[in-house]
Design an enzyme around this catalytic site. Structure first.
Site, PDB file in Angstrom:
ATOM      1  N   PRO A  44      21.127  -3.841  62.790  1.00  0.00           N
ATOM      2  CA  PRO A  44      22.476  -3.852  62.216  1.00  0.00           C
ATOM      3  C   PRO A  44      23.516  -3.621  63.308  1.00  0.00           C
ATOM      4  O   PRO A  44      24.698  -3.856  63.108  1.00  0.00           O
ATOM      5  CB  PRO A  44      22.455  -2.694  61.211  1.00  0.00           C
ATOM      6  CG  PRO A  44      21.354  -1.801  61.669  1.00  0.00           C
ATOM      7  CD  PRO A  44      20.349  -2.668  62.375  1.00  0.00           C
ATOM      8  N   ASN A  45      23.031  -3.150  64.482  1.00  0.00           N
ATOM      9  CA  ASN A  45      23.926  -2.945  65.620  1.00  0.00           C
ATOM     10  C   ASN A  45      23.116  -3.161  66.896  1.00  0.00           C
ATOM     11  O   ASN A  45      22.159  -2.436  67.152  1.00  0.00           O
ATOM     12  CB  ASN A  45      24.501  -1.524  65.587  1.00  0.00           C
ATOM     13  CG  ASN A  45      25.696  -1.394  66.487  1.00  0.00           C
ATOM     14  OD1 ASN A  45      25.641  -1.813  67.639  1.00  0.00           O
ATOM     15  ND2 ASN A  45      26.771  -0.831  65.984  1.00  0.00           N
TER      16      ASN A  45
ATOM     17  N   HIS B  42      36.249  -0.228  61.263  1.00  0.00           N
ATOM     18  CA  HIS B  42      36.091  -1.639  61.661  1.00  0.00           C
ATOM     19  C   HIS B  42      37.372  -2.406  61.332  1.00  0.00           C
ATOM     20  O   HIS B  42      38.158  -1.991  60.478  1.00  0.00           O
ATOM     21  CB  HIS B  42      34.919  -2.298  60.926  1.00  0.00           C
ATOM     22  CG  HIS B  42      33.584  -1.983  61.521  1.00  0.00           C
ATOM     23  ND1 HIS B  42      32.855  -0.868  61.158  1.00  0.00           N
ATOM     24  CD2 HIS B  42      32.833  -2.631  62.457  1.00  0.00           C
ATOM     25  CE1 HIS B  42      31.714  -0.847  61.852  1.00  0.00           C
ATOM     26  NE2 HIS B  42      31.687  -1.903  62.644  1.00  0.00           N
TER      27      HIS B  42
ATOM     28  N   GLU C  80      26.699 -23.961  61.590  1.00  0.00           N
ATOM     29  CA  GLU C  80      27.783 -23.378  60.786  1.00  0.00           C
ATOM     30  C   GLU C  80      27.569 -23.709  59.306  1.00  0.00           C
ATOM     31  O   GLU C  80      26.639 -24.425  58.942  1.00  0.00           O
ATOM     32  CB  GLU C  80      29.146 -23.893  61.270  1.00  0.00           C
ATOM     33  CG  GLU C  80      29.888 -22.897  62.137  1.00  0.00           C
ATOM     34  CD  GLU C  80      30.210 -21.577  61.411  1.00  0.00           C
ATOM     35  OE1 GLU C  80      30.199 -21.543  60.175  1.00  0.00           O
ATOM     36  OE2 GLU C  80      30.459 -20.569  62.075  1.00  0.00           O
TER      37      GLU C  80
ATOM     38  N   LYS D 189      36.013  -7.350  58.055  1.00  0.00           N
ATOM     39  CA  LYS D 189      34.587  -7.088  57.843  1.00  0.00           C
ATOM     40  C   LYS D 189      34.280  -7.147  56.349  1.00  0.00           C
ATOM     41  O   LYS D 189      34.975  -6.543  55.535  1.00  0.00           O
ATOM     42  CB  LYS D 189      34.216  -5.716  58.417  1.00  0.00           C
ATOM     43  CG  LYS D 189      32.733  -5.413  58.319  1.00  0.00           C
ATOM     44  CD  LYS D 189      32.338  -4.243  59.204  1.00  0.00           C
ATOM     45  CE  LYS D 189      30.875  -3.846  59.008  1.00  0.00           C
ATOM     46  NZ  LYS D 189      29.941  -4.925  59.297  1.00  0.00           N
TER      47      LYS D 189
ATOM     48  N   GLY E 214      26.127 -19.293  62.783  1.00  0.00           N
ATOM     49  CA  GLY E 214      27.415 -18.610  62.654  1.00  0.00           C
ATOM     50  C   GLY E 214      28.205 -18.833  63.940  1.00  0.00           C
ATOM     51  O   GLY E 214      28.970 -17.969  64.391  1.00  0.00           O
ATOM     52  N   ALA E 215      28.020 -20.036  64.530  1.00  0.00           N
ATOM     53  CA  ALA E 215      28.456 -20.325  65.906  1.00  0.00           C
ATOM     54  C   ALA E 215      29.951 -20.132  66.161  1.00  0.00           C
ATOM     55  O   ALA E 215      30.334 -19.786  67.276  1.00  0.00           O
ATOM     56  CB  ALA E 215      28.048 -21.755  66.264  1.00  0.00           C
TER      57      ALA E 215
ATOM     58  N   THR F 163      25.338  -0.006  60.249  1.00  0.00           N
ATOM     59  CA  THR F 163      25.051   1.060  61.219  1.00  0.00           C
ATOM     60  C   THR F 163      25.264   2.440  60.590  1.00  0.00           C
ATOM     61  O   THR F 163      24.460   3.353  60.791  1.00  0.00           O
ATOM     62  CB  THR F 163      25.967   0.912  62.452  1.00  0.00           C
ATOM     63  OG1 THR F 163      25.830  -0.421  62.926  1.00  0.00           O
ATOM     64  CG2 THR F 163      25.616   1.892  63.540  1.00  0.00           C
TER      65      THR F 163
HETATM   66  P1  NAD Z   1      32.450 -13.918  60.931  1.00  0.00           P
HETATM   67  O1  NAD Z   1      32.876 -14.065  59.511  1.00  0.00           O
HETATM   68  O2  NAD Z   1      33.476 -13.977  61.998  1.00  0.00           O
HETATM   69  O3  NAD Z   1      31.311 -15.003  61.269  1.00  0.00           O
HETATM   70  C1  NAD Z   1      30.301 -15.388  60.377  1.00  0.00           C
HETATM   71  C2  NAD Z   1      30.095 -16.877  60.596  1.00  0.00           C
HETATM   72  O4  NAD Z   1      28.971 -17.296  59.825  1.00  0.00           O
HETATM   73  C3  NAD Z   1      31.306 -17.701  60.130  1.00  0.00           C
HETATM   74  O5  NAD Z   1      31.733 -18.575  61.170  1.00  0.00           O
HETATM   75  C4  NAD Z   1      30.781 -18.452  58.924  1.00  0.00           C
HETATM   76  O6  NAD Z   1      31.391 -19.723  58.759  1.00  0.00           O
HETATM   77  C5  NAD Z   1      29.302 -18.572  59.279  1.00  0.00           C
HETATM   78  N1  NAD Z   1      28.454 -18.865  58.118  1.00  0.00           N
HETATM   79  C6  NAD Z   1      28.602 -18.443  56.835  1.00  0.00           C
HETATM   80  N2  NAD Z   1      27.646 -18.993  56.058  1.00  0.00           N
HETATM   81  C7  NAD Z   1      26.887 -19.767  56.865  1.00  0.00           C
HETATM   82  C8  NAD Z   1      25.742 -20.579  56.649  1.00  0.00           C
HETATM   83  N3  NAD Z   1      25.196 -20.713  55.427  1.00  0.00           N
HETATM   84  N4  NAD Z   1      25.202 -21.226  57.707  1.00  0.00           N
HETATM   85  C9  NAD Z   1      25.736 -21.122  58.953  1.00  0.00           C
HETATM   86  N5  NAD Z   1      26.848 -20.366  59.219  1.00  0.00           N
HETATM   87  C10 NAD Z   1      27.399 -19.686  58.180  1.00  0.00           C
HETATM   88  O7  NAD Z   1      31.661 -12.518  60.984  1.00  0.00           O
HETATM   89  P2  NAD Z   1      31.190 -11.714  62.287  1.00  0.00           P
HETATM   90  O8  NAD Z   1      32.168 -10.632  62.560  1.00  0.00           O
HETATM   91  O9  NAD Z   1      30.803 -12.668  63.356  1.00  0.00           O
HETATM   92  O10 NAD Z   1      29.890 -10.999  61.703  1.00  0.00           O
HETATM   93  C11 NAD Z   1      28.804 -11.744  61.207  1.00  0.00           C
HETATM   94  C12 NAD Z   1      27.732 -10.778  60.716  1.00  0.00           C
HETATM   95  O11 NAD Z   1      27.238 -10.033  61.832  1.00  0.00           O
HETATM   96  C13 NAD Z   1      28.250  -9.743  59.719  1.00  0.00           C
HETATM   97  O12 NAD Z   1      27.225  -9.460  58.793  1.00  0.00           O
HETATM   98  C14 NAD Z   1      28.541  -8.527  60.584  1.00  0.00           C
HETATM   99  O13 NAD Z   1      28.502  -7.313  59.896  1.00  0.00           O
HETATM  100  C15 NAD Z   1      27.401  -8.639  61.565  1.00  0.00           C
HETATM  101  N6  NAD Z   1      27.618  -7.972  62.850  1.00  0.00           N
HETATM  102  C16 NAD Z   1      26.521  -7.460  63.429  1.00  0.00           C
HETATM  103  C17 NAD Z   1      26.600  -6.873  64.670  1.00  0.00           C
HETATM  104  C18 NAD Z   1      25.334  -6.347  65.309  1.00  0.00           C
HETATM  105  O14 NAD Z   1      25.380  -5.818  66.433  1.00  0.00           O
HETATM  106  N7  NAD Z   1      24.202  -6.478  64.635  1.00  0.00           N
HETATM  107  C19 NAD Z   1      27.827  -6.814  65.348  1.00  0.00           C
HETATM  108  C20 NAD Z   1      28.948  -7.365  64.732  1.00  0.00           C
HETATM  109  C21 NAD Z   1      28.829  -7.960  63.488  1.00  0.00           C
END
Ligand code: NAD
Length: 291
Positions: A124-125, A155, A35, A159, A9-10, A166
């Site tokens: 989750p957080n 949020h 990605e 999202k 998800g880079a 969380t």
């Molecule tokens: P985002 O949509 O900005 O980023 C997600 C990325 O994943 C995108 O760039 C997308 O192209 C990529 N992606 C999708 N399918 C893919 C695949 N099959 N292989 C590789 N890459 C793929 O979302 P975000 O805000 O960065 O959040 C991502 C996730 O993290 C969400 O589930 C969000 O709820 C969660 N999150 C968790 C925390 C935490 O502390 N645990 C904090 C923020 C967000």
């Protein structure tokens, strides 16, 4: 030797924040960036994409092509992608730190089965402040056992899942603290007549909009008073820092299992001091000591 990381998800909001943080930390090295298959920038240098300076790591679309030589895979994508990434890490016996949220119950069962085959930390957080919030919520839920509880999260509008992972975790903490799992009825928003609150209800509400990084408030509502416990993230760096702490923890862990942020923080805490130090200026005065 720095910890060699692959980030899935880079170019996403979280993945790119983690990569920027890795670049500024001596203890970590980025060796792979993954990605989705139809991403427009595949094969482009990820350093160039994110901060305009090549770092010799190109954007790939399959974790299996870049996982060799990694100490840990850090994953912020979406549930189906994380199911696949967990499987790859389990097959290759690579440590795995995952922060993706929004799993269905069925996906979550499959994720746990897969992720527990390797050393995994899931949160989750990843914020340390949210971990402390969850401990405070646990204390309040058991101490104020007959007060009503409602959880509200805010949020940014992009999202995908609601309510947040969380908020659901905090609801679970309340139910467990009251030993009532299964008896509480989760209520997501209210509308219309007949919305009077039932005693067993536990409200979980999602507000969406703007560029809010993440806010969670647990309301404890009692007779003639109420308690509000709130955490606000002021930047995604709060989650990215926690994710790197989790990555370091899981690389240094031997047994395959799914660990939580509690394990990470407990492992990082210094041992208790044998004597409680007295803060300067707080020593009793001669007069107080009767001297
Ligand atoms: P985002 O949509 O900005 O980023 C997600 C990325 O994943 C995108 O760039 C997308 O192209 C990529 N992606 C999708 N399918 C893919 C695949 N099959 N292989 C590789 N890459 C793929 O979302 P975000 O805000 O960065 O959040 C991502 C996730 O993290 C969400 O589930 C969000 O709820 C969660 N999150 C968790 C925390 C935490 O502390 N645990 C904090 C923020 C967000």
């Amino acid at each position: 030797m720095p910890i060699r990381c692959v980030v899935c998800g880079a170019t996403g909001r979280m993945g790119s924040t983690v990569i920027k943080l890795i670049e500024s930390e001596e203890n970590f090295e980025l060796i792979g960036a993954v990605e989705r298959r139809d991403h427009p920038d595949l094969a482009v240098d990820v350093g160039y994409l994110l901060f305009g300076r090549n770092n010799s790591v190109c954007l790939e679309n399959d974790l299996r092509d870049v996982v060799a030589g990694a100490d840990v895979v850090i994953d912020f994508t979406e549930p189906d992608a994380s199911l696949f990434h967990a499987e790859v890490c389990a097959d290759k016996k690579v440590a795995y730190a995952c922060g993706t949220t929004g799993f269905t119950d069925e996906q979550w069962k499959r994720f746990l089965a897969m992720a527990s085959r390797t050393r995994t930390v899931y949160a989750p957080n990843f914020s340390v402040g949210v971990l402390v919030l969850s401990k405070l919520v646990q204390l309040a839920a058991s101490s104020l056992s007959d007060w009503d509880v409602e959880i509200v999260e805010v949020h940014h509008g992009k999202k995908l899942d609601a309510p947040s992972g969380t908020a659901k975790k905090l609801a679970q903490v309340v139910a467990e603290a009251r030993r009532d799992v299964g008896e509480h009825r989760l209520v997501f928003g209210r509308e219309g007549r007949g919305s009077e609150r039932g005693r067993a209800e536990l409200g979980v509400h999602a507000v969406r909009g703007g560029d809010v990084f993440g806010e969670h408030t647990a309301y404890f509502l009692g007779p003639a008073e109420r308690l509000e416990l709130t955490h606000r993230a002021s930047s995604r760096e709060a989650f990215a820092r926690g994710a790197l702490a989790a990555a370091e923890f899981i690389v240094g862990t031997e047994a395959a299992a799914v660990y939580s942020m509690e394990h990470v923080v407990e492992a990082a805490l210094p041992p208790l001091a044998e004597e409680i130090p007295v803060l300067a200026g707080l020593e009793p005065s001669k007069k107080e000591r009767g001297g």
